[in-house]
Design an enzyme around this catalytic site. Structure first.
Site, short mmCIF file in Angstrom:
data_model
loop_
_atom_site.label_atom_id
_atom_site.label_comp_id
_atom_site.label_asym_id
_atom_site.label_seq_id
_atom_site.Cartn_x
_atom_site.Cartn_y
_atom_site.Cartn_z
N CYS A 20 0.57 -1.18 -0.09
CA CYS A 20 -0.14 0.12 -0.34
C CYS A 20 1.18 1.02 0.51
CB CYS A 20 -1.07 0.18 1.41
SG CYS A 20 -1.98 1.07 1.37
N CYS A 33 -4.42 1.50 7.73
CA CYS A 33 -3.21 0.47 6.53
C CYS A 33 -3.28 -1.04 7.46
CB CYS A 33 -2.43 1.26 6.49
SG CYS A 33 -1.72 0.05 5.46
N HIS A 36 -8.25 5.14 -8.18
CA HIS A 36 -8.75 6.10 -8.36
C HIS A 36 -8.80 7.45 -7.70
CE1 HIS A 36 -9.65 3.33 -11.15
NE2 HIS A 36 -9.00 3.89 -11.88
N CYS A 66 -4.52 -0.69 0.05
CA CYS A 66 -5.16 -1.44 0.30
C CYS A 66 -6.46 -1.41 0.69
CB CYS A 66 -4.72 -2.36 1.94
SG CYS A 66 -4.83 -0.84 2.66
N CYS A 116 -7.08 1.77 3.51
CA CYS A 116 -6.94 2.44 2.61
C CYS A 116 -7.97 3.18 1.86
CB CYS A 116 -5.56 3.06 2.88
SG CYS A 116 -4.64 2.61 3.60
#
Length: 96
Positions: free
Chosen positions: A15, A23, A34, A54, A57
């Site tokens: 990540c 996280c 995106h 991840c 997140c």
């Protein structure tokens, strides 16, 4: 721009967002997340405007998870993650 290669390249990566304490650090859950752009409501940005994130997140940046992290810190993390992700993509020969 949609690219299967760019999306698949996220699999197994670490990540790049690393939004503490959210996280999960699990590369098995990493996808191409995106980032927002001029694309408009309910439209995704181009695949080159994404970061390796991840599942936890990703939930934070997409607003599916509440966080105590200040917005400015989330924005800084997105910018750093974009640089790291694009560096990895370049190193893999996926972008120039």
């Amino acid at each position: 721009m949609r690219s299967t290669k760019l999306r698949q390249a996220a699999k197994g990566e670490d990540c790049t967002l690393r939004l503490y304490p959210h996280c999960n650090g699990d590369p098995e859950t990493v996808v191409l997340c995106h980032l927002p752009s001029h694309a408009g409501m309910a439209r995704k940005s181009p695949d080159w405007w994404g970061v390796y994130g991840c599942s936890c997140c990703h939930d934070v940046i997409d607003g599916r998870c509440k966080t105590e992290i200040p917005k400015i810190e989330v924005e800084r993390s997105k910018l750093r993650a974009l640089f790291e992700t694009q560096t990895r993509m370049r190193d893999k020969g996926l972008i120039r």
